[in-house]
Scaffold this motif. Structure first.
Motif, PDB file in Angstrom:
ATOM      1  N   LYS A  78       0.837  -1.212   0.000  1.00 33.99           N
ATOM      2  CA  LYS A  78       0.000   0.000   0.000  1.00 33.99           C
ATOM      3  C   LYS A  78       0.863   1.249   0.000  1.00 33.99           C
ATOM      4  CE  LYS A  78      -4.078  -1.307   2.600  1.00 33.99           C
ATOM      5  NZ  LYS A  78      -4.770  -1.139   3.873  1.00 33.99           N
ATOM      6  N   GLU A  79       1.865   1.259   0.873  1.00 32.64           N
ATOM      7  CA  GLU A  79       2.733   2.429   0.965  1.00 32.64           C
ATOM      8  C   GLU A  79       3.508   2.647  -0.333  1.00 32.64           C
ATOM      9  OE1 GLU A  79       2.858   4.912   3.149  1.00 32.64           O
ATOM     10  OE2 GLU A  79       1.153   3.873   4.045  1.00 32.64           O
ATOM     11  N   ARG A  81       2.506   1.735  -3.300  1.00 35.50           N
ATOM     12  CA  ARG A  81       1.528   2.216  -4.281  1.00 35.50           C
ATOM     13  C   ARG A  81       1.199   3.683  -4.041  1.00 35.50           C
ATOM     14  NH1 ARG A  81       0.676   2.718  -8.897  1.00 35.50           N
ATOM     15  NH2 ARG A  81      -1.444   2.890  -9.617  1.00 35.50           N
ATOM     16  N   ARG A  82       1.061   4.073  -2.775  1.00 32.33           N
ATOM     17  CA  ARG A  82       0.787   5.484  -2.460  1.00 32.33           C
ATOM     18  C   ARG A  82       1.927   6.373  -2.922  1.00 32.33           C
ATOM     19  NH1 ARG A  82      -2.055   5.067   3.448  1.00 32.33           N
ATOM     20  NH2 ARG A  82      -4.110   4.602   2.636  1.00 32.33           N
ATOM     21  N   SER A  83       3.155   5.906  -2.747  1.00 35.80           N
ATOM     22  CA  SER A  83       4.312   6.682  -3.201  1.00 35.80           C
ATOM     23  C   SER A  83       4.279   6.840  -4.713  1.00 35.80           C
ATOM     24  CB  SER A  83       5.612   5.993  -2.789  1.00 35.80           C
ATOM     25  OG  SER A  83       5.739   6.010  -1.403  1.00 35.80           O
ATOM     26  N   ILE A  85       1.629   6.798  -6.602  1.00 35.06           N
ATOM     27  CA  ILE A  85       0.540   7.721  -6.937  1.00 35.06           C
ATOM     28  C   ILE A  85       0.964   9.152  -6.658  1.00 35.06           C
ATOM     29  CG2 ILE A  85      -1.782   8.454  -6.271  1.00 35.06           C
ATOM     30  CD1 ILE A  85      -2.412   5.455  -5.848  1.00 35.06           C
ATOM     31  N   ARG A  86       1.654   9.372  -5.544  1.00 33.21           N
ATOM     32  CA  ARG A  86       2.143  10.723  -5.246  1.00 33.21           C
ATOM     33  C   ARG A  86       3.025  11.232  -6.387  1.00 33.21           C
ATOM     34  NH1 ARG A  86       2.997   8.690   0.263  1.00 33.21           N
ATOM     35  NH2 ARG A  86       1.370   9.599   1.553  1.00 33.21           N
ATOM     36  N   GLU A  99      -3.580  14.285   1.753  1.00 33.64           N
ATOM     37  CA  GLU A  99      -3.658  12.832   1.936  1.00 33.64           C
ATOM     38  C   GLU A  99      -4.994  12.273   1.456  1.00 33.64           C
ATOM     39  OE1 GLU A  99      -1.723   9.433   2.743  1.00 33.64           O
ATOM     40  OE2 GLU A  99      -0.868  11.418   2.963  1.00 33.64           O
ATOM     41  N   ILE A 102      -4.952  11.784  -2.333  1.00 32.21           N
ATOM     42  CA  ILE A 102      -4.106  10.639  -2.673  1.00 32.21           C
ATOM     43  C   ILE A 102      -4.850   9.352  -2.362  1.00 32.21           C
ATOM     44  CG2 ILE A 102      -1.978   9.412  -2.050  1.00 32.21           C
ATOM     45  CD1 ILE A 102      -0.746  12.242  -1.619  1.00 32.21           C
ATOM     46  N   TYR A 103      -5.511   9.306  -1.213  1.00 34.77           N
ATOM     47  CA  TYR A 103      -6.257   8.110  -0.820  1.00 34.77           C
ATOM     48  C   TYR A 103      -7.385   7.833  -1.806  1.00 34.77           C
ATOM     49  CZ  TYR A 103      -9.000   4.848   1.932  1.00 34.77           C
ATOM     50  OH  TYR A 103      -9.696   3.747   2.354  1.00 34.77           O
ATOM     51  N   PHE A 106      -5.894   6.458  -4.962  1.00 34.77           N
ATOM     52  CA  PHE A 106      -5.480   5.077  -4.715  1.00 34.77           C
ATOM     53  C   PHE A 106      -6.686   4.154  -4.768  1.00 34.77           C
ATOM     54  CE2 PHE A 106      -4.898   1.652  -1.566  1.00 34.77           C
ATOM     55  CZ  PHE A 106      -3.817   0.996  -2.144  1.00 34.77           C
TER      56      PHE A 106
END
Length: 181
Positions: A78-79, A81-83, A85-86, A99, A102-103, A106
């Motif tokens: 998850k982290e 993938r979040r990076s 996406i950022r 946040e 971004i969420y 995601f």
């Protein structure tokens, strides 16, 4: 496990008291973050309680340890993938995304992945319904299938989304965001 399956709170408390320290150590060993490790242990026990009727576990200690490891690795994924996406949504002018944005992005990509994994006809019916806004009769006519068949495909798609999202209140909100006209 049998008494736990029957909803015995005492059995659950006994399992928790017996294993939480070991599980916390495993989670901390793999994550290196005490707060995250505590959250993962809590989530695993909550999942155990919520799924107690459907689980058939011979070795509870091994099951819980494996669940902890998987949860840590899911958190890493998850982290990561979040990076990603950022990085994707970063504005050249360095506009900051909060946040929540971004969420939501995601979750939108996660839902899109679920949709793409549906069987072909099921996916097509879903997309015609949600992306093009067609009614069941219009979908049936366009695809040359019975209305009941189109309805069944749409029901299957929505059920799959609910199951994979496992957050009944969230999927409706996110779907409305994704498929806005």
């Amino acid at each position: 496990m049998m008494s736990l399956r029957e909803g015995d709170n005492t059995a659950f408390t006994e399992l928790y008291n017996r294993f939480w320290r070991q599980l916390l150590a495993i989670a901390y060993h793999h994550s290196g973050d005490k707060v995250l490790a505590e959250e993962i242990v809590q989530e695993v026990f909550i999942s155990l309680w919520n799924r107690r009727n459907e689980l058939y576990v011979d070795n509870v200690a091994a099951y819980l340890a494996t669940a902890i490891r998987l949860s840590v690795f899911k958190q890493y994924a998850k982290e990561k993938r979040r990076s990603q996406i950022r990085e994707q949504i970063a504005d050249p002018a360095n506009q900051r995304w909060d946040e929540e944005q971004i969420y939501i992005r995601f979750q939108q990509q996660y839902i899109q992945g679920i949709i793409e994994s549906l069987p072909e006809k099921c996916r097509l019916v879903f997309k015609l319904s949600r992306e093009e806004g067609l009614s069941i009769p219009e979908i049936a006519q366009r695809m040359g299938i019975a209305e009941k068949t189109a309805e069944a495909h749409l029901t299957k798609a929505l059920k799959e989304l609910r199951l994979k999202l496992n957050r009944p209140y969230l999927w409706a909100i996110l779907l409305s965001e994704i498929f806005r006209p």
